[in-house]
Design a protein around this motif. Structure first.
Motif, mmCIF file in Angstrom:
data_model
loop_
_atom_site.group_PDB
_atom_site.id
_atom_site.type_symbol
_atom_site.label_atom_id
_atom_site.label_comp_id
_atom_site.label_asym_id
_atom_site.label_seq_id
_atom_site.Cartn_x
_atom_site.Cartn_y
_atom_site.Cartn_z
ATOM 1 N N GLU A 62 43.064 -34.666 40.166
ATOM 2 C CA GLU A 62 44.481 -35.196 40.257
ATOM 3 C C GLU A 62 44.730 -35.498 41.787
ATOM 4 O OE1 GLU A 62 46.894 -35.308 37.993
ATOM 5 O OE2 GLU A 62 45.243 -35.061 36.398
ATOM 6 N N ASP A 63 44.154 -35.353 42.722
ATOM 7 C CA ASP A 63 44.264 -35.939 44.116
ATOM 8 C C ASP A 63 43.452 -36.860 44.359
ATOM 9 O OD1 ASP A 63 41.966 -34.393 44.111
ATOM 10 O OD2 ASP A 63 41.783 -33.498 45.817
ATOM 11 N N GLU A 64 42.745 -37.665 43.480
ATOM 12 C CA GLU A 64 42.083 -38.893 43.575
ATOM 13 C C GLU A 64 42.627 -40.027 43.128
ATOM 14 O OE1 GLU A 64 37.530 -36.986 44.441
ATOM 15 O OE2 GLU A 64 38.228 -36.909 42.239
ATOM 16 N N ALA A 65 42.274 -40.974 43.552
ATOM 17 C CA ALA A 65 42.615 -42.578 43.049
ATOM 18 C C ALA A 65 41.342 -43.045 42.568
ATOM 19 C CB ALA A 65 43.485 -43.311 44.033
ATOM 20 N N VAL A 66 41.724 -44.063 41.710
ATOM 21 C CA VAL A 66 40.401 -44.858 41.136
ATOM 22 C C VAL A 66 40.288 -45.962 41.809
ATOM 23 C CG1 VAL A 66 39.298 -46.026 39.192
ATOM 24 C CG2 VAL A 66 40.386 -43.795 38.829
ATOM 25 N N VAL A 67 39.298 -46.469 42.273
ATOM 26 C CA VAL A 67 38.943 -47.795 42.913
ATOM 27 C C VAL A 67 37.968 -48.583 42.084
ATOM 28 C CG1 VAL A 67 37.963 -48.560 45.292
ATOM 29 C CG2 VAL A 67 39.417 -46.724 45.334
ATOM 30 N N PHE A 68 38.417 -49.796 42.000
ATOM 31 C CA PHE A 68 37.539 -50.791 41.351
ATOM 32 C C PHE A 68 36.923 -51.884 42.324
ATOM 33 C CE2 PHE A 68 37.107 -55.058 39.206
ATOM 34 C CZ PHE A 68 35.849 -54.759 38.497
ATOM 35 N N THR A 69 35.925 -52.180 42.626
ATOM 36 C CA THR A 69 35.217 -53.193 43.655
ATOM 37 C C THR A 69 34.302 -53.965 42.893
ATOM 38 O OG1 THR A 69 35.438 -51.427 45.312
ATOM 39 C CG2 THR A 69 33.884 -53.311 45.751
ATOM 40 N N PHE A 70 34.408 -55.335 43.236
ATOM 41 C CA PHE A 70 33.315 -56.185 42.808
ATOM 42 C C PHE A 70 33.135 -56.941 44.127
ATOM 43 C CE2 PHE A 70 37.095 -58.922 41.800
ATOM 44 C CZ PHE A 70 36.645 -60.114 42.139
ATOM 45 N N MET A 71 31.726 -57.304 44.081
ATOM 46 C CA MET A 71 31.005 -58.069 45.209
ATOM 47 C C MET A 71 30.486 -59.255 44.454
ATOM 48 S SD MET A 71 29.078 -55.009 47.172
ATOM 49 C CE MET A 71 29.187 -55.563 48.701
ATOM 50 N N GLU A 72 30.885 -60.454 44.783
ATOM 51 C CA GLU A 72 30.275 -61.746 44.363
ATOM 52 C C GLU A 72 29.018 -62.049 45.309
ATOM 53 O OE1 GLU A 72 31.664 -65.966 42.405
ATOM 54 O OE2 GLU A 72 33.020 -64.688 43.458
ATOM 55 N N TRP A 73 28.004 -62.476 44.660
ATOM 56 C CA TRP A 73 26.930 -62.939 45.428
ATOM 57 C C TRP A 73 26.610 -64.386 45.019
ATOM 58 C CZ3 TRP A 73 24.677 -60.191 49.199
ATOM 59 C CH2 TRP A 73 25.061 -58.967 49.545
ATOM 60 N N PRO A 74 26.053 -65.369 45.481
ATOM 61 C CA PRO A 74 25.570 -66.679 45.184
ATOM 62 C C PRO A 74 24.605 -66.600 43.897
ATOM 63 C CG PRO A 74 24.939 -66.627 47.189
ATOM 64 C CD PRO A 74 25.478 -65.280 47.049
ATOM 65 N N ASP A 75 23.762 -65.601 43.918
ATOM 66 C CA ASP A 75 22.798 -65.112 42.591
ATOM 67 C C ASP A 75 22.149 -64.128 42.810
ATOM 68 O OD1 ASP A 75 20.395 -65.806 44.782
ATOM 69 O OD2 ASP A 75 21.042 -67.796 44.597
ATOM 70 N N LYS A 76 21.459 -63.357 41.890
ATOM 71 C CA LYS A 76 20.695 -62.315 42.052
ATOM 72 C C LYS A 76 19.706 -62.146 43.155
ATOM 73 C CE LYS A 76 18.734 -58.732 38.893
ATOM 74 N NZ LYS A 76 17.581 -58.541 39.795
ATOM 75 N N ALA A 77 18.927 -63.158 43.395
ATOM 76 C CA ALA A 77 17.884 -63.332 44.124
ATOM 77 C C ALA A 77 18.308 -63.035 45.647
ATOM 78 C CB ALA A 77 17.281 -64.726 44.305
ATOM 79 N N THR A 78 19.559 -63.519 46.091
ATOM 80 C CA THR A 78 20.569 -63.253 47.426
ATOM 81 C C THR A 78 20.569 -61.812 47.403
ATOM 82 O OG1 THR A 78 21.027 -65.689 47.513
ATOM 83 C CG2 THR A 78 22.432 -63.998 48.759
ATOM 84 N N ARG A 79 21.181 -61.257 46.365
ATOM 85 C CA ARG A 79 21.563 -59.738 46.474
ATOM 86 C C ARG A 79 20.571 -58.913 46.541
ATOM 87 N NH1 ARG A 79 22.523 -55.847 42.389
ATOM 88 N NH2 ARG A 79 20.312 -56.301 41.512
ATOM 89 N N ASP A 80 19.465 -59.272 45.893
ATOM 90 C CA ASP A 80 18.210 -58.539 45.860
ATOM 91 C C ASP A 80 17.590 -58.740 47.336
ATOM 92 O OD1 ASP A 80 18.352 -57.814 43.442
ATOM 93 O OD2 ASP A 80 16.865 -58.960 42.597
ATOM 94 N N ASN A 81 17.596 -59.678 48.034
ATOM 95 C CA ASN A 81 17.034 -59.733 49.270
ATOM 96 C C ASN A 81 17.978 -59.038 50.365
ATOM 97 O OD1 ASN A 81 15.431 -61.063 51.194
ATOM 98 N ND2 ASN A 81 17.062 -62.560 51.874
ATOM 99 N N ALA A 82 19.385 -59.160 50.046
ATOM 100 C CA ALA A 82 20.353 -58.618 51.013
ATOM 101 C C ALA A 82 19.864 -56.947 51.000
ATOM 102 C CB ALA A 82 21.703 -58.938 50.666
ATOM 103 N N MET A 83 19.900 -56.329 49.943
ATOM 104 C CA MET A 83 19.702 -55.084 49.690
ATOM 105 C C MET A 83 18.302 -54.582 50.440
ATOM 106 S SD MET A 83 22.442 -54.015 48.503
ATOM 107 C CE MET A 83 23.696 -54.708 48.014
#
Length: 123
Positions: A62-83
């Motif tokens: 009850e003392d918490e809020a829900v947060v929704f986040t999205f991150m947009e990458w140019p492609d999966k390879a860029t995301r994988d490399n970044a991680m």
């Protein structure tokens, strides 16, 4: 084709500003590694469901809020490399120092996943 990371998490309501500050500290790091856009969204109109909902999915209290986040990458390879690069950076970058910059939510209840867009409409 872009690649989307989506996150749903519960954040103590009293930590709203701490969450915003945390996002402002951490998200520019992802931008340095190719992130196109990130949207951090604080609960505003999130209904309780009859069978399931965002609250039960992340075990929000009850003392918490829900947060929704999205991150947009140019492609999966860029995301994988970044991680891969970020795993090394976390060890040395002071912005990831949890004593100086504690994470303002319980990451163990966060839901996350990667998604390939199949339809987009925008102006």
């Amino acid at each position: 084709m872009s690649f989307i990371n989506g996150f749903v998490l519960a954040v103590p309501k009293e930590n709203k500003q701490a969450f915003i500050d945390h996002a402002a500290l951490i998200n520019p790091i992802f931008m340095d590694f190719g992130l196109i856009r990130v949207v951090e969204s604080w609960q505003s109109d999130v209904p309780k469901g009859k069978k399931n909902d965002f609250f039960t999915a992340v075990e929000a209290g009850e003392d918490e809020a829900v947060v929704f986040t999205f991150m947009e990458w140019p492609d999966k390879a860029t995301r994988d490399n970044a991680m891969a690069k970020l795993q090394d950076l976390v060890k040395d970058d002071p912005r990831f120092d949890r004593e100086k910059h504690p994470v303002p939510f319980d990451g163990s209840r966060m839901i996350m996943g990667g998604f390939e867009p199949v339809y987009t409409l925008q102006k």
